[in-house]
Design an enzyme around this catalytic site. Structure first.
Site, PDB file in Angstrom:
ATOM      1  CD  GLU A  44      -2.695   1.020   2.663  1.00 31.02           C
ATOM      2  OE1 GLU A  44      -3.662   1.784   2.784  1.00 31.02           O
ATOM      3  OE2 GLU A  44      -2.420   0.133   3.507  1.00 31.02           O
ATOM      4  CE  LYS A 127      -7.416   1.176   3.106  1.00 31.74           C
ATOM      5  NZ  LYS A 127      -6.278   1.651   3.945  1.00 31.74           N
ATOM      6  CB  CYS A 163      -4.732  -1.982   3.821  1.00 30.40           C
ATOM      7  SG  CYS A 163      -4.057  -2.263   5.491  1.00 30.40           S
ATOM      8  CD  GLU A 439      10.254   4.208  34.521  1.00 26.17           C
ATOM      9  OE1 GLU A 439      11.017   3.634  35.308  1.00 26.17           O
ATOM     10  OE2 GLU A 439      10.642   4.835  33.518  1.00 26.17           O
ATOM     11  CE  LYS A 555       5.460  14.618  35.421  1.00 23.96           C
ATOM     12  NZ  LYS A 555       6.093  13.735  36.431  1.00 23.96           N
TER      13      LYS A 555
END
Length: 586
Positions: A44, A127, A163, A439, A555
């Site tokens: 693709e 597609k 796809c 984390e 963060k």
């Protein structure tokens, strides 16, 4: 029954490198022709790279893609390959972008495939099913196609699909059955997730049954920002038999002879199908004759163990990010802990030791064994090892500012970040950050400190998986008779940031064996508090963990990109507002 020799080219294109990608296609088409191929397929958007994201909105880029396709068709003919049909994914448009004021209904940018033959574009396909979940935003970019292209190649009718057409029932594959095709080509840019290969084969089998035809599935490989593509191309017969399967994470030419039913319908039929798709038929010929000699068999490569699969994905994602963005080398902090040890080993596997700089930056709280473990890893891997003590710099700050507690801990992390960025600026390295997914989830990092970096190879790796990867990598080295890269002490000791005397991660966080299952349920599985408690987790720990996750969104929004290996990576997979007062405990 006619036999068609298929060549599936599992290649590694680069987004925006039209000339370079065209050269890849020409080179691999030559290899396929040398192997006697009668039909060649590339992934693709192989010509433009995938995903092109907002480049879709640049009319200059769309025009360049279409021009490159025409040029590629002519170049293949000039290479003496004009008689070989070649299916190539590219970016097309039959109208202005949908976001523009002059947009036209049903027209716009197209995720397209072109069948090149005799120096021209012999057929195209747009597609039909456009994914709009996870990392995909194709409804934002493309207009869906409303036709099924069927090409008569030799004596066989071949349907063209792309796809997501494979991942949804109905549409092109149902239409392919009604059109009576013998083969469906499905070209892919399907990103890697752990165990996705276990899902893919049953899926291809379902579509083969739906279409009543053989399915040839070709997928790209390579890293593109946070996505990794692993290949895993295959051919599955109409009855579900796996005929051949390519390896993962490497470029590969899969060549296989397939017996297919002879086409019976007329070559110019134009039939309206129940799914609303028009069948557009094209005759492509003449094509190369069936090769003499023994049949070509591509073989079947069995998938590898989970840890090996993830390691290969992380190595490929890191290597391509560094190389495609033309960084000469990488630099990272070596603490002696497990996370930096795994990142260092990944970097050495991806780039070689001569392109990896590891920096030990001890403070007064750094244990002797951590310093020794960092040095030992450097010795085992051969990377460029340096030591830059941070305590004098920290003391200078403290002599001029009144800080205590967590502020002093964060100061140490930020001094280390400054050192790494200074080396990056001075010597041109890309800084790798080493925080794992656990984390990142709970915000257990220092903004502008240990989170500093341009790429994070373990961003999508839970802490418990970090340990499994380290053990697997050492075991694999021993199996091959090589030196295990990661010191056993780095694997076995309790994790610690070593920013204060005697500090352990368990002082602040639940044990990772407890923490990770909660995070996996909440982040990857979208379970709420009640669902997590019903799964057997302690309610008090659940409440504590969810508060940490929810308040750390700001963060994560500033964190470096890293390879996606799970069903829901932080970044485009999981999009939550930073300003958000909803809490699972009400």
């Amino acid at each position: 029954m006619p036999t068609l020799r298929l060549a599936l080219c599992q290649v590694n294109p680069t987004v925006g490198d039209l000339a370079g990608n065209a050269e890849i296609i020409r080179s691999w088409t030559r290899h396929a022709a040398d192997a006697g191929a009668q039909l060649v397929a590339f992934p693709e958007m192989a010509l433009t790279g995938y995903p092109v994201e907002d480049l879709v909105f640049r009319r200059s880029f769309v025009a360049a893609s279409k021009a490159a396709l025409e040029r590629l068709a002519a170049d293949l003919a000039a290479d003496g390959l004009g008689d070989l049909p070649v299916l190539v994914g590219y970016l097309d448009a039959d109208g202005p972008p949908q976001v523009s004021g002059d947009a036209e209904p049903g027209r716009g940018a197209r995720n397209a495939a072109a069948l090149l033959h005799a120096g021209t574009v012999a057929a195209t396909y747009f597609k039909h099913h456009l994914p709009n979940y996870g990392v995909f935003d194709e409804d934002r970019y493309f207009v869906p196609g409303d036709m099924l292209t069927v090409a008569r190649i030799g004596e066989v009718d071949v349907a063209l699909t792309i796809c997501e057409d494979l991942w949804q029932a109905g549409g092109p594959f149902a239409a392919a059955r009604q059109a009576g095709v013998g083969l469906v080509l499905n070209i892919n840019g399907s990103p890697y997730e752990l165990n996705k290969d276990d899902i893919r084969l049953p899926l291809v089998r379902r579509r083969a049954a739906e279409a009543g035809a053989t399915i040839a599935y070709v997928n790209m490989i390579g890293g593109q920002d946070e996505l990794v593509f692993e290949g895993d191309s295959m051919i599955v017969a109409a009855d579900g038999t796996l005929l051949t399967r390519a390896p993962q994470f490497v470029e590969h030419l899969l060549v296989h002879d397939v017996e297919l039913p002879e086409a019976t319908s007329g070559p110019t039929d134009d039939v309206e199908l129940a799914d609303g798709l028009r069948v557009v038929r094209r005759t492509v010929g003449p094509v190369p004759a069936a090769p003499a000699g023994p049949a070509a068999t591509g073989g079947v490569i069995e998938p590898v163990a989970d840890e090996a699969e993830v390691w290969q994905a992380l190595v490929l994602g890191l290597r391509d990010y560094v190389n495609k963005n033309r960084f000469p080398s990488v630099v990272l902090g070596l603490s002696g802990g497990i996370d930096s040890a795994v990142v260092a080993a990944l970097a050495v596997d991806a780039l070689g030791p001569d392109r990896v700089v590891g920096v030990s930056m001890p403070s007064q709280h750094s244990s002797e064994h951590s310093r020794e473990d960092a040095a030992e890893l450097a010795k085992r891997t051969g990377l460029d090892y340096r030591v830059e003590p941070i305590q004098p710099m920290v003391d200078t700050f403290l002599a001029n500012m009144s800080l205590s507690g967590v502020s002093v801990e964060n100061l140490q992390a930020r001094v280390r970040g400054v050192i790494l960025m200074a080396l990056s600026n001075q010597e041109g390295h890309l800084v790798l950050t080493t925080g794992n997914k656990s984390e990142l989830a709970v915000g257990y990092s220092t903004l502008y400190g240990d989170s500093v970096g341009g790429f994070n190879p373990v961003k999508d790796v839970w802490k418990t998986l970090i340990w499994r990867l380290a053990k697997w990598r050492n075991t694999d080295a021993a199996r091959r008779g090589e030196t295990a890269p990661i010191p056993e002490n780095s694997i076995g000791k309790p994790p610690s940031a070593e920013l204060s005397p005697g500090q352990l991660d368990s002082d602040t966080l639940p044990d990772y064996d407890v923490l990770d299952p909660i995070l996996i349920g909440y982040v990857d599985g979208d379970l709420g508090r009640d669902g997590l408690v019903e799964s057997g987790h302690d309610p008090a720990i659940v409440d504590r963990v969810l508060r940490m996750v929810d308040t750390a969104e700001y963060k994560r929004r500033q964190s470096a990109p890293g390879p996606k290996i799970s069903m829901k990576a932080f970044g485009r997979d999981r999009r939550l507002p930073i300003t958000n007062r909803w809490r699972e405990d009400g």
